[in-house]
Each structure stands twice: as structure tokens, then as C-alpha cells.
Design an enzyme around this catalytic site. Sequence first.
Site, PDB file in Angstrom:
ATOM      1  N   SER A 156      -1.390  -0.240   3.029  1.00 41.12           N
ATOM      2  CA  SER A 156      -0.125  -0.151   3.767  1.00 41.12           C
ATOM      3  C   SER A 156      -0.360   0.089   5.248  1.00 41.12           C
ATOM      4  CB  SER A 156       0.699   1.032   3.244  1.00 41.12           C
ATOM      5  OG  SER A 156       1.009   0.881   1.899  1.00 41.12           O
ATOM      6  N   HIS A 184      -0.477  -7.609   1.732  1.00 39.90           N
ATOM      7  CA  HIS A 184       0.371  -6.435   1.493  1.00 39.90           C
ATOM      8  C   HIS A 184       1.628  -6.871   0.742  1.00 39.90           C
ATOM      9  CE1 HIS A 184       3.024  -3.055   3.335  1.00 39.90           C
ATOM     10  NE2 HIS A 184       2.431  -2.624   2.245  1.00 39.90           N
ATOM     11  N   ASN A 219       5.671  -1.342   7.623  1.00 42.34           N
ATOM     12  CA  ASN A 219       5.519   0.119   7.584  1.00 42.34           C
ATOM     13  C   ASN A 219       5.461   0.760   8.966  1.00 42.34           C
ATOM     14  OD1 ASN A 219       5.725   0.465   4.840  1.00 42.34           O
ATOM     15  ND2 ASN A 219       3.576  -0.010   4.493  1.00 42.34           N
TER      16      ASN A 219
HETATM   17  P1  NAD Z   1      -0.432   4.734  -7.191  1.00 37.58           P
HETATM   18  O1  NAD Z   1      -0.735   6.179  -6.939  1.00 37.58           O
HETATM   19  O2  NAD Z   1       0.780   4.378  -7.978  1.00 37.58           O
HETATM   20  O3  NAD Z   1      -1.671   4.019  -7.917  1.00 37.58           O
HETATM   21  C1  NAD Z   1      -2.998   4.146  -7.484  1.00 37.58           C
HETATM   22  C2  NAD Z   1      -3.878   3.734  -8.647  1.00 37.58           C
HETATM   23  O4  NAD Z   1      -5.230   3.680  -8.187  1.00 37.58           O
HETATM   24  C3  NAD Z   1      -3.851   4.738  -9.822  1.00 37.58           C
HETATM   25  O5  NAD Z   1      -3.569   4.040 -11.026  1.00 37.58           O
HETATM   26  C4  NAD Z   1      -5.256   5.308  -9.824  1.00 37.58           C
HETATM   27  O6  NAD Z   1      -5.723   5.662 -11.123  1.00 37.58           O
HETATM   28  C5  NAD Z   1      -6.025   4.126  -9.252  1.00 37.58           C
HETATM   29  N1  NAD Z   1      -7.359   4.482  -8.791  1.00 37.58           N
HETATM   30  C6  NAD Z   1      -7.741   5.568  -8.085  1.00 37.58           C
HETATM   31  N2  NAD Z   1      -9.082   5.528  -7.905  1.00 37.58           N
HETATM   32  C7  NAD Z   1      -9.529   4.388  -8.501  1.00 37.58           C
HETATM   33  C8  NAD Z   1     -10.806   3.803  -8.671  1.00 37.58           C
HETATM   34  N3  NAD Z   1     -11.891   4.390  -8.175  1.00 37.58           N
HETATM   35  N4  NAD Z   1     -10.896   2.639  -9.352  1.00 37.58           N
HETATM   36  C9  NAD Z   1      -9.804   2.039  -9.852  1.00 37.58           C
HETATM   37  N5  NAD Z   1      -8.567   2.556  -9.732  1.00 37.58           N
HETATM   38  C10 NAD Z   1      -8.440   3.710  -9.066  1.00 37.58           C
HETATM   39  O7  NAD Z   1      -0.399   4.066  -5.746  1.00 37.58           O
HETATM   40  P2  NAD Z   1       0.374   2.724  -5.295  1.00 37.58           P
HETATM   41  O8  NAD Z   1       1.739   3.107  -4.834  1.00 37.58           O
HETATM   42  O9  NAD Z   1       0.194   1.686  -6.341  1.00 37.58           O
HETATM   43  O10 NAD Z   1      -0.456   2.328  -3.988  1.00 37.58           O
HETATM   44  C11 NAD Z   1      -1.659   1.598  -4.067  1.00 37.58           C
HETATM   45  C12 NAD Z   1      -1.929   0.922  -2.733  1.00 37.58           C
HETATM   46  O11 NAD Z   1      -0.845   0.040  -2.417  1.00 37.58           O
HETATM   47  C13 NAD Z   1      -2.054   1.887  -1.550  1.00 37.58           C
HETATM   48  O12 NAD Z   1      -2.998   1.363  -0.644  1.00 37.58           O
HETATM   49  C14 NAD Z   1      -0.664   1.841  -0.949  1.00 37.58           C
HETATM   50  O13 NAD Z   1      -0.662   2.181   0.415  1.00 37.58           O
HETATM   51  C15 NAD Z   1      -0.300   0.379  -1.158  1.00 37.58           C
HETATM   52  N6  NAD Z   1       1.141   0.079  -1.177  1.00 37.58           N
HETATM   53  C16 NAD Z   1       2.035   0.943  -1.742  1.00 37.58           C
HETATM   54  C17 NAD Z   1       3.378   0.610  -1.756  1.00 37.58           C
HETATM   55  C18 NAD Z   1       4.400   1.545  -2.378  1.00 37.58           C
HETATM   56  O14 NAD Z   1       5.612   1.384  -2.139  1.00 37.58           O
HETATM   57  N7  NAD Z   1       3.989   2.506  -3.198  1.00 37.58           N
HETATM   58  C19 NAD Z   1       3.829  -0.609  -1.225  1.00 37.58           C
HETATM   59  C20 NAD Z   1       2.882  -1.485  -0.701  1.00 37.58           C
HETATM   60  C21 NAD Z   1       1.541  -1.130  -0.665  1.00 37.58           C
END
Ligand code: NAD
Length: 305
Positions: free
Chosen positions: A133, A154, A204
Site C-alpha cells: 500500500s 496494488h 493511499n
Molecule cells: P492481513 O493482515 O489480512 O493478511 C496478511 C497475511 O499475511 C496473513 O494471512 C498472514 O498470515 C500472512 N503472512 C504473514 N507472514 C507471512 C509469511 N512469512 N508468509 C506467508 N504469509 C504470511 O493483511 P491484508 O489487509 O491482506 O494486507 C496485505 C497487504 O496488502 C499489505 O501490504 C497491505 O498494505 C496491502 N493492502 C491492503 C489493503 C486493505 O484494505 N487491507 C488494500 C490494498 C493493499
Amino acid sequence: MSGLTFTAAAPEPITRIENVGVVGAGQMGRGIAQVFASSGFPVVMADVSEAALANGLKMVDRDMQRRVDRGQMTAEDRDEARARISTTIDHAAFADCDLVIEAVSENEGLKNAIFKSVSAHVKPSTILASNTSSISVTRLAAATDRPERFIGIHFMNPAPVMKLVEVTRGLPTDEATYQSVAALAERIGKRLVASADTPAFIVNRILIPMINEAVYALYEGVGDILAIDSAMKLGANHPMGPFELADYIGLDTCLAVMRVLHDELGDSKYRPCPLLAKYVDANWLGKKTGRGFYDYTASPARPTR
Ligand code: NAD
């Protein structure tokens, strides 16, 4: 006249992406896997544990069933799409992937470690992408063994619903990688907007400081959670209030983005609100932990302030 002559290097071929890997089965990873599977691509989804993968698949099933119930998808299409998703805790399963997208927590060290591990198992031609993000695509790219085949893709949340993919080229990203991803975006029915590689990109850079400002307004007593959410929905026509949206995104992600903006742009206007940091310290991360600015263990959800 100098005696030097320059010849242009032959352009890299555009990769037609057929097999996709996704690292992370959280809200974004599982949504991205669902998008590709629903568009006909075999997808390998990885996470750290079988429990995390099972939870990711459960949420995919729930979302696909909702689509079937609403008549947006046939039961046959659902079953075919679902059968295209395989899961693993071992990055060796990415061996055939043409593209691997990382969607783990917003932490640069963790992302670097993931790309190091994934690179050891994929083809030299495989494109690596981050769903970050906010983190510098150039820096993530430079830490891999293939900076020219590294790009930011993204997706927005929820990935199966939102039309946009924001695509960011790092300084070393080559044109063929960008064109391969642009062609892919079209095949999965998304609209691509290219962003420069600056902290938090376009969406963002604008959205998360607005949420941070709402938390300051709460912190300073301008209004309570319900007042601020109602004001922005009724007065600015936002479909969700800033606190509903923050809980949906995840407060850890919101805080991480503000910290990147503050650290890298050095402008005090990006100072993360201490109250946002306090919610994260309490592990009140929003919907994913059952409590953020709202308490989702109550029905209907109750504001926490
Ligand atoms: P989340 O907390 O829902 O999920 C993160 C996942 O990563 C978890 O399932 C965790 O177990 C996994 N993880 C952690 N360490 C790991 C590893 N070593 N190997 C494999 N998996 C691992 O987070 P999210 O909201 O899905 O965000 C993930 C990414 O997407 C971030 O970079 C975030 O900035 C980006 N993002 C989030 C959003 C949002 O609205 N939440 C939108 C766009 C982008």
C-alpha cells in the site's frame, strides 16, 4: 566526436501470464487469488500455516456463495473457479508460476524475506509483484535478484469487487514487465492506473491521511465516532465513514502507511495520530480482530468511543 557507440539492447519479450502465485491468504491475498481463479487462471496461494490457508479458503467460499445467491455467478462457475485455487506453505509450489504477487502484512523486512524465498523457487522469467500500500517499489525491487522484473500491483479491497489496480514501476522495472502486467489487468477485467513510485502511490496518499485526520478529530473531541462517520457519509456522500473504512482496511495497515508517508516525505502533516497507534498497540485492528473503532462482537457493531 567521441569514439563511443551505443546500441539499444533488444527489448525483453512480453510475458503472457498463465499461472499465478499469491503469498498471503489474508483479506487481500485471498481476494486476489479469487479474482484470478474467477478469470480462469490456476492460482497457488501460500501462507505461513495450514490454519491461515483454511481461513482464507473459507472466506473465498463465503464470498463466492454470496455471488451465487445473488445470481452474479453460476454454481458451476463457482466450482470451476474454486478448483483452480491450490494452497501451500512451501514456496517450491510456485515453480511453474509466471507471476507471484506478495500480499503479506505491510512490513518491508517481511516482504524482502518473502521475495528472497520465492526467488529461489521460480523461473528466471517469473515476474515478482508486491501488493504493498505504501512501500517503495524501487527499494523492494532492488532487494530481489530480478529488479527489472519487479513491479507494484496494488489491488483495492475487496479485490473481487473493486475495479482499480494501481500499477507502479520501480526505477529498474523494464517496459516488458509493465506491458505484461497491463495486458493481464485487462484479462482480469480491471482498470489500470499507473502511479509514480512515491510513498503510498495515488489512492493511499489521499485516502489514509483523510482517515488519520478523522482520528485526530476524534482525539481532539471534534465529534465522536458515530458523529464523524455520519457527517462524512451524509455531508460528503462517502459510502462508508472514515472509521468504518479504517476498520475494514485494518488499523495496522493504516498506521504502517502513515509511518511510511511521515518517514519518507518528512512533512509533519503526515504525523500518525497517537490514538491510531494506541488502537494498534491494543491489537484492536478492526474487523479482522473483531474490534477496532467499532466492536464487532456486539450486534449491531458498537462504537468504542
Ligand atoms: P492481513 O493482515 O489480512 O493478511 C496478511 C497475511 O499475511 C496473513 O494471512 C498472514 O498470515 C500472512 N503472512 C504473514 N507472514 C507471512 C509469511 N512469512 N508468509 C506467508 N504469509 C504470511 O493483511 P491484508 O489487509 O491482506 O494486507 C496485505 C497487504 O496488502 C499489505 O501490504 C497491505 O498494505 C496491502 N493492502 C491492503 C489493503 C486493505 O484494505 N487491507 C488494500 C490494498 C493493499
